[in-house]
Design a protein around this motif. Structure first.
Motif, PDB file in Angstrom:
ATOM      1  N   ALA A 100       0.822  -1.220   0.000  1.00 49.42           N
ATOM      2  CA  ALA A 100       0.000   0.000   0.000  1.00 49.42           C
ATOM      3  C   ALA A 100       0.853   1.265   0.000  1.00 49.42           C
ATOM      4  N   LEU A 101       2.109   1.150   0.412  1.00 45.67           N
ATOM      5  CA  LEU A 101       3.006   2.307   0.372  1.00 45.67           C
ATOM      6  C   LEU A 101       3.144   2.862  -1.041  1.00 45.67           C
ATOM      7  N   LEU A 102       3.032   1.969  -2.039  1.00 45.34           N
ATOM      8  CA  LEU A 102       3.206   2.381  -3.428  1.00 45.34           C
ATOM      9  C   LEU A 102       2.048   3.229  -3.943  1.00 45.34           C
ATOM     10  N   ALA A 103       0.952   3.214  -3.220  1.00 44.15           N
ATOM     11  CA  ALA A 103      -0.227   3.963  -3.674  1.00 44.15           C
ATOM     12  C   ALA A 103      -0.186   5.434  -3.293  1.00 44.15           C
ATOM     13  N   PHE A 104       0.803   5.836  -2.516  1.00 46.63           N
ATOM     14  CA  PHE A 104       0.861   7.219  -2.023  1.00 46.63           C
ATOM     15  C   PHE A 104       2.122   7.921  -2.520  1.00 46.63           C
ATOM     16  N   GLU A 105       1.934   9.124  -3.033  1.00 41.09           N
ATOM     17  CA  GLU A 105       3.080   9.926  -3.450  1.00 41.09           C
ATOM     18  C   GLU A 105       3.822  10.471  -2.229  1.00 41.09           C
ATOM     19  N   ASP A 106       3.052  10.900  -1.231  1.00 40.42           N
ATOM     20  CA  ASP A 106       3.645  11.420  -0.001  1.00 40.42           C
ATOM     21  C   ASP A 106       3.465  10.375   1.100  1.00 40.42           C
ATOM     22  N   VAL A 107       4.447   9.486   1.228  1.00 44.25           N
ATOM     23  CA  VAL A 107       4.317   8.377   2.182  1.00 44.25           C
ATOM     24  C   VAL A 107       4.381   8.856   3.629  1.00 44.25           C
ATOM     25  N   SER A 108       4.899  10.079   3.841  1.00 44.25           N
ATOM     26  CA  SER A 108       5.005  10.576   5.208  1.00 44.25           C
ATOM     27  C   SER A 108       3.641  10.829   5.832  1.00 44.25           C
ATOM     28  N   ASN A 109       2.629  11.007   4.971  1.00 43.43           N
ATOM     29  CA  ASN A 109       1.282  11.284   5.487  1.00 43.43           C
ATOM     30  C   ASN A 109       0.298  10.152   5.206  1.00 43.43           C
ATOM     31  N   CYS A 110       0.806   9.001   4.758  1.00 43.00           N
ATOM     32  CA  CYS A 110      -0.106   7.897   4.449  1.00 43.00           C
ATOM     33  C   CYS A 110      -0.334   7.035   5.688  1.00 43.00           C
TER      34      CYS A 110
END
Length: 225
Positions: free
Chosen positions: A145-155
């Motif tokens: 699911a990390l790959l689905a977010f551009e800004d992983v710091s806020n996912c």
């Protein structure tokens, strides 16, 4: 109506403490247990020489710390090789640990922006294990699911990229190696200190006595009566 507590003076308390006999050999073993389990090789070597404590092969500690450091630095492939060099059975007999190491490899690929490589690795190495164990599948889905977010710091799953995740995996590997060497996974000293705090808290209900409030100095503080 409040029940009065027994008052124990410093003189009486210190006399009681002095009546407790602890062998130096047992204290040395306790210190060595902490140094070896936590991986303080240089300190363990020096203490072993100065105290005459029972000899321990510190080379195995150095090897174990090399594995732990590799995971902490994100070099998971290197860590896996080192574990197999130490004892191939560790990963062969611990599928959960092997999965978590592979999961950490996936996390590092994502951290480094290697999206295609991460997807291929997840599909070829982790997905088959997820089919075998549902709990693994849930962890895999959370990681991918990390790959689905551009800004992983806020996912919602951004915590997987925290240093704490590396430390968690490193700690799991360290414990597995210790177990394989018939050693305790955790040092005894922290547990004894927890027991000391627990005993003091219970004694507080019945007595006023010189208390050890600062464990780092082990100084007794006079009771306020």
């Amino acid at each position: 109506m409040a029940v009065s507590k027994k008052v124990i003076t410093r003189e009486e308390w210190e006399r009681k403490l002095n009546d407790v006999k602890i062998r130096k050999e047992d204290m040395n073993k306790l210190v060595m247990n902490f140094l070896v389990t936590e991986g303080y090789v240089d300190a363990a070597e020096k203490f072993q020489m100065e105290s005459g404590a029972e000899h321990i092969d510190l080379a195995t500690v150095t090897d174990r710390m090399a594995v732990k450091k590799a995971v902490q630095c994100g070099n998971v492939e290197d860590a896996i090789e080192k574990v197999n060099d130490l004892n191939p059975e560790i990963l062969d007999t611990n599928p959960q640990l092997f999965f978590h190491l592979q999961q950490q490899r996936l996390i590092e690929l994502i951290r480094n922006g290697k999206v295609n490589e991460a997807l291929q690795f997840a599909q070829e190495e982790l997905a088959p294990r997820g089919e075998e164990d549902h709990s693994f599948l849930e962890e895999l889905e959370r990681t991918v699911a990390l790959l689905a977010f551009e800004d992983v710091s806020n996912c919602p799953v951004g915590d997987l990229l925290d240093i704490s995740q590396r430390l968690k995996t490193a700690s799991e590997v360290n414990a597995a190696i210790l177990t394989s060497q018939s050693l305790e996974k955790d040092p005894k000293l922290p547990s004894l200190l927890k027991m000391l705090l627990w005993a003091q808290n219970h004694l507080d209900e019945k007595a006023v006595y010189p208390r050890m409030n600062n464990l780092s100095t082990a100084m007794l503080e006079d009771p306020s009566v």
